[in-house]
Design a protein around this motif. Structure first.
Motif, mmCIF file in Angstrom:
data_model
loop_
_atom_site.group_PDB
_atom_site.id
_atom_site.type_symbol
_atom_site.label_atom_id
_atom_site.label_comp_id
_atom_site.label_asym_id
_atom_site.label_seq_id
_atom_site.Cartn_x
_atom_site.Cartn_y
_atom_site.Cartn_z
ATOM 1 N N ASP A 13 0.840 -1.188 0.000
ATOM 2 C CA ASP A 13 0.000 0.000 0.000
ATOM 3 C C ASP A 13 0.882 1.248 0.000
ATOM 4 O OD1 ASP A 13 -2.344 1.686 0.495
ATOM 5 O OD2 ASP A 13 -1.592 1.808 2.543
ATOM 6 N N THR A 17 1.626 3.323 4.711
ATOM 7 C CA THR A 17 2.428 2.098 4.711
ATOM 8 C C THR A 17 3.825 2.350 4.180
ATOM 9 O OG1 THR A 17 0.427 0.761 4.369
ATOM 10 C CG2 THR A 17 2.548 -0.290 3.911
ATOM 11 N N GLY A 57 -8.128 3.383 2.252
ATOM 12 C CA GLY A 57 -7.664 2.293 1.400
ATOM 13 C C GLY A 57 -8.582 2.010 0.241
ATOM 14 N N THR A 119 -2.975 0.989 -4.728
ATOM 15 C CA THR A 119 -3.505 2.192 -4.112
ATOM 16 C C THR A 119 -4.961 2.439 -4.478
ATOM 17 O OG1 THR A 119 -3.163 4.585 -3.913
ATOM 18 C CG2 THR A 119 -2.742 3.600 -6.050
ATOM 19 N N ARG A 153 -9.951 -1.802 -3.498
ATOM 20 C CA ARG A 153 -10.153 -2.457 -2.213
ATOM 21 C C ARG A 153 -11.506 -2.061 -1.628
ATOM 22 N NH1 ARG A 153 -4.054 -0.638 -0.938
ATOM 23 N NH2 ARG A 153 -5.103 1.349 -1.025
ATOM 24 N N VAL A 176 0.830 -9.371 1.104
ATOM 25 C CA VAL A 176 0.213 -8.044 1.038
ATOM 26 C C VAL A 176 0.506 -7.312 2.334
ATOM 27 C CG1 VAL A 176 -1.991 -6.800 0.939
ATOM 28 C CG2 VAL A 176 -1.625 -8.817 -0.515
ATOM 29 N N GLY A 178 -0.360 -3.479 4.382
ATOM 30 C CA GLY A 178 -1.091 -2.221 4.362
ATOM 31 C C GLY A 178 -1.448 -1.793 5.771
ATOM 32 N N ASP A 183 -7.234 -2.974 3.189
ATOM 33 C CA ASP A 183 -6.031 -3.647 2.690
ATOM 34 C C ASP A 183 -6.042 -5.123 3.083
ATOM 35 O OD1 ASP A 183 -4.790 -1.298 1.654
ATOM 36 O OD2 ASP A 183 -4.069 -0.775 3.653
ATOM 37 N N CYS A 186 -8.739 -7.107 1.176
ATOM 38 C CA CYS A 186 -8.295 -7.317 -0.199
ATOM 39 C C CYS A 186 -7.317 -8.481 -0.280
ATOM 40 C CB CYS A 186 -7.662 -6.031 -0.721
ATOM 41 S SG CYS A 186 -6.883 -6.147 -2.343
#
Length: 242
Positions: A13, A17, A57, A119, A153, A176, A178, A183, A186
């Motif tokens: 992210d 982040t 997000g 993003t 997201r 992943v 974030g 986040d 997702c």
């Protein structure tokens, strides 16, 4: 552990982040809704900013659609103001990377892991951010909701788009990271084996766990040790996330 799948793709992210522009984003939201008659000091403003915080997000246009339900023209107008305000702030103040993030990017790319920035900003704003940061040679992909068919997201589409474009063969090879609940949602919905929440952004540990975080990290600086580890049990596993 023998059943650990090696990470081949890391999806990171931006705001909260990898870059520290949370206040800049919130000011742009405030300016955008003010142009639509929602001004500080009113109950409507307080409710709108609560919605902004909860929706961090998510695609920015979706946030405005939540603030102005049933009025697409108003949502689009606010979104246009947001982009102009945020990009103006970028021109004036630039962006500050989170401490240690450049070392993280270099270390991960040095191991052959592909890096994707993901993003909720529009493609145009994302392009401006990359220009300001100068990270074109540090990442492999930069993905906005528009690149993934319009769904950002908490849908899994942007991570799955990164999987397809990077040539990764198994979603379990994806990590992943974030700072928001969206986040985490997702990443989990995309099937990533590691979904790390960081405490440098807007949402609390509880919100990150609610979204499905598999790990909670103090900052992105801890990310390489997590995804390069042969034993995830040595890290802080958020077992209550499930």
């Amino acid at each position: 552990m023998s059943d650990v799948v090696p990470i081949k793709l890391a999806c990171l992210d931006l705001a909260g982040t990898t870059v520290g522009d949370i206040a800049m984003v919130e000011r742009a939201f405030a300016e955008a809704i003010a142009t639509q008659g929602i001004v500080p000091g009113t109950g409507a403003y307080a409710r709108a900013m609560v919605h902004v915080h909860r929706s961090r997000g998510c695609p920015k246009i979706d946030v405005f659609r939540g603030i102005f339900p049933g009025n697409e023209a108003q949502a689009q107008a606010a979104n246009l103001t947001f982009e102009r305000s945020y990009e103006g702030a970028l021109d004036r103040a630039g962006l500050t990377p989170v401490p240690g993030v450049l070392e993280v990017l270099d270390k991960l790319r040095g191991t052959g892991i592909k890096l994707a920035l993901i993003t909720g900003f529009s493609r145009a704003t994302l392009g401006r951010i990359l220009s300001v940061l100068g990270w074109h040679d540090k990442i492999d992909l930069a993905i906005s909701p528009e690149d993934a068919g319009g769904r950002g997201r908490p849908w899994p589409d942007m991570v799955l788009h990164a999987v397809l474009r990077s040539g990764v063969s198994d979603v379990r090879q994806v990590a992943v990271i974030g700072d928001s609940e969206s986040d985490m949602l997702c990443g989990r919905r995309a099937g990533a084996s590691i979904v790390a929440g960081v405490m440098t952004g807007v949402h609390s540990r509880e919100r990150l766990l609610k979204g499905g975080a598999t790990h909670i990290l103090d900052s992105i600086a801890d990310f390489p040790n997590l995804i390069l580890s042969d034993d995830l049990g040595t890290t802080q596993v958020a077992s209550s996330a499930r």
